[in-house]
Enzyme design. Structure first.
Site, mmCIF file in Angstrom:
data_model
loop_
_atom_site.group_PDB
_atom_site.id
_atom_site.type_symbol
_atom_site.label_atom_id
_atom_site.label_comp_id
_atom_site.label_asym_id
_atom_site.label_seq_id
_atom_site.Cartn_x
_atom_site.Cartn_y
_atom_site.Cartn_z
ATOM 1 N N LYS A 91 2.329 11.026 7.368
ATOM 2 C CA LYS A 91 1.491 10.749 8.530
ATOM 3 C C LYS A 91 1.954 11.471 9.810
ATOM 4 O O LYS A 91 1.683 12.650 9.947
ATOM 5 C CB LYS A 91 1.354 9.238 8.718
ATOM 6 C CG LYS A 91 0.555 8.626 7.557
ATOM 7 C CD LYS A 91 -0.117 7.320 7.856
ATOM 8 C CE LYS A 91 -1.152 7.015 6.782
ATOM 9 N NZ LYS A 91 -0.851 5.900 5.911
ATOM 10 N N PHE A 147 0.861 -1.189 0.000
ATOM 11 C CA PHE A 147 0.000 0.000 0.000
ATOM 12 C C PHE A 147 0.893 1.233 0.000
ATOM 13 O O PHE A 147 1.647 1.459 0.954
ATOM 14 C CB PHE A 147 -0.940 0.052 1.205
ATOM 15 C CG PHE A 147 -1.859 1.246 1.116
ATOM 16 C CD1 PHE A 147 -3.023 1.187 0.354
ATOM 17 C CD2 PHE A 147 -1.528 2.445 1.731
ATOM 18 C CE1 PHE A 147 -3.847 2.303 0.211
ATOM 19 C CE2 PHE A 147 -2.355 3.574 1.597
ATOM 20 C CZ PHE A 147 -3.514 3.491 0.844
ATOM 21 N N ASP A 187 9.240 2.928 2.122
ATOM 22 C CA ASP A 187 8.043 3.702 2.453
ATOM 23 C C ASP A 187 7.800 3.531 3.947
ATOM 24 O O ASP A 187 7.270 2.520 4.392
ATOM 25 C CB ASP A 187 6.851 3.200 1.631
ATOM 26 C CG ASP A 187 5.574 3.999 1.926
ATOM 27 O OD1 ASP A 187 5.542 4.714 2.953
ATOM 28 O OD2 ASP A 187 4.604 3.886 1.150
HETATM 29 C C1 LIG Z 1 -1.031 5.995 4.431
HETATM 30 C C2 LIG Z 1 0.062 5.468 3.584
HETATM 31 C C3 LIG Z 1 0.388 6.058 2.346
HETATM 32 C C4 LIG Z 1 -0.431 7.180 1.734
HETATM 33 O O1 LIG Z 1 -0.492 8.313 2.515
HETATM 34 P P1 LIG Z 1 -1.639 9.411 2.230
HETATM 35 O O2 LIG Z 1 -1.289 10.541 3.147
HETATM 36 O O3 LIG Z 1 -2.938 8.768 2.582
HETATM 37 O O4 LIG Z 1 -1.559 9.760 0.801
HETATM 38 C C5 LIG Z 1 1.467 5.554 1.651
HETATM 39 N N1 LIG Z 1 2.190 4.532 2.130
HETATM 40 C C6 LIG Z 1 1.909 3.946 3.304
HETATM 41 C C7 LIG Z 1 2.764 2.822 3.783
HETATM 42 C C8 LIG Z 1 0.824 4.373 4.058
HETATM 43 O O5 LIG Z 1 0.520 3.752 5.207
#
Ligand SMILES: *Cc1c(COP(=O)(O)O)cnc(C)c1O
Length: 399
Positions: free
Chosen positions: A255, A141, A226
């Protein structure tokens, strides 16, 4: 009619149904606690998918936010502002990188990392024009833009949104041999999550990240972590890659970088990668704005000063051990790292969602991920007493 019902009806009428939230309408938050519009109090065990690691309305983050609104909030990058530099310096310090590039949401930061890797591939590695490949993992994700959902393996995330951006290759998560086999002379990067959050709190086999780092180094492929959800203390270290002593070529953060009050994201890498960007190559109207920079700096300082990663390590292992002790006919197993914990519900007991609804009725807010998994990821400022309080309720629901 209760206020909750009234607002749910209004939301249903005017809102797109791209989410399926639990039926609870929150109007106030403080630390690990939130209150709904009817005055009920809940323990937040989701923390906005780890965007609220510092707790709701952390005083130092609020002070930075409010203080900055009294000076200047947005300049655009057409001019300099006096806050971005110190924020990026701090981000470089904690990542150990030479440069950082600020964005707003996580998906934008992922897009930034992809653009940097591709351009590095062409200008530095010498990959032929438009041939660059980026390897990604099954179950990933990385966000919701059209490019990113194009390399999702979740059918629903893709259905109806094609045609997709080419140049992405999928390998099974946690399989080092598959990664080795997938690398070609055109591979510019391996983009991965050190622990898959949305994928169902999936911890890769021990040594995977370290081996992936070695393979990438050998083959001149960028390692892009990520850490949007796993980073900034969540798993018990500042970054989840730290568990294996790995420093990726590029960190992607978001985040909790915004302390739960403002969207702040970015990438950090050394100048051999970042130098590919020249004026006009990339940008964002809000990225690096003074309000976001002030909030980002305060959010990082809170994580460091309150040693929230250490808290996550200590309280996370306590929480996980206690969850494992619960004798439940419904639980298949418990997994996770730090305060990122998944309780996997047996297929025979149905989906995880009804368990989350029962938890809500007992004042614990958690959300299912991937059908079978209840994720427990409270703000890192949670205390042992508050975990014990949650465990009481969780026991009732699972037994
Ligand atoms: C939440 C998340 C994203 C996307 O972040 P947004 O602020 O919702 O665009 C990307 N990678 C990971 C691992 C995430 O948990």
């Amino acid at each position: 009619m209760s206020k909750t019902k009234e607002i749910l009806a209004q939301t249903e009428k005017y809102s797109a149904s791209n989410y399926h939230p639990l039926n609870v309408v929150l109007s106030r938050g403080e630390g690990v606690w939130v209150w709904d519009v009817d005055g009920n109090k809940y323990l937040d065990c989701l923390a906005a998918y780890s965007a609220v690691n510092q707790g709701h309305r952390h005083p130092r983050v609020l002070e930075a936010l409010i203080g900055q609104t009294e000076r200047i909030t947005l300049t655009s990058r057409a001019f300099h502002n006096d806050r971005m530099g110190e924020f990026l310096k701090k981000l470089c310090e904690i990542t150990g990188k030479e440069k950082a590039l600020p964005m707003n949401t996580g998906a934008e930061a992922v897009e930034t990392a992809i653009k940097a890797a591709r351009k590095w591939g062409y200008k530095v590695k010498g990959v032929e024009e438009d041939a660059a490949e980026i390897i990604t993992c099954a179950g990933n994700f990385h966000g919701r833009t059209t490019t990113i959902v194009g390399f999702s393996t979740e059918e629903q995330y893709r259905d109806g949104f094609g045609p997709f951006t080419p140049g992405f290759v999928t390998v099974p998560y946690g399989d080092i041999e598959a990664l080795k086999k997938a690398i070609t002379p055109d591979t510019v990067a391996f983009l991965f999550e050190p622990l898959q959050g949305e994928g169902g709190v999936i911890v890769p086999p021990e040594g995977y990240i370290k081996q992936a780092a070695e393979v990438c180094k050998q083959k001149n492929v960028l390692l892009i972590a990520d850490e949007i959800q796993t980073g900034l203390g969540r798993t018990g270290k500042m970054f989840c890659c730290d568990h294996e002593g790995v420093v990726p070529d590029t960190y992607i953060v978001g985040k909790a970088l915004g302390g739960g009050v403002y969207p702040v994201s970015g990438i950090a890498c050394d100048d051999d990668i970042m130098q590919v960007f020249h004026p006009g190559d990339h940008g964002s109207t809000f990225g690096g704005n003074p309000l976001g920079s002030a909030v980002g700096l305060a959010s990082l300082n809170v994580l460091i000063d309150e040693k929230l990663a250490d808290r996550a390590a200590e309280l996370g292992s306590y929480f996980m051990e206690e969850l494992k002790k619960i004798e439940s006919p419904h639980v298949d197993h418990v997994r996770g790292k730090g305060l990122m914990i998944g309780v996997v519900i047996k297929e025979s007991s149905g989906a995880a969602r009804p368990f989350c609804e029962k938890l809500r009725d007992l004042s614990v807010l958690a959300k299912e991920t991937h059908h079978q998994v209840i994720r427990f990821a409270p703000p890192l400022v949670i205390t042992k007493e508050e975990i014990d309080w949650a465990l009481e309720k969780i026991k009732k629901v699972l037994q």
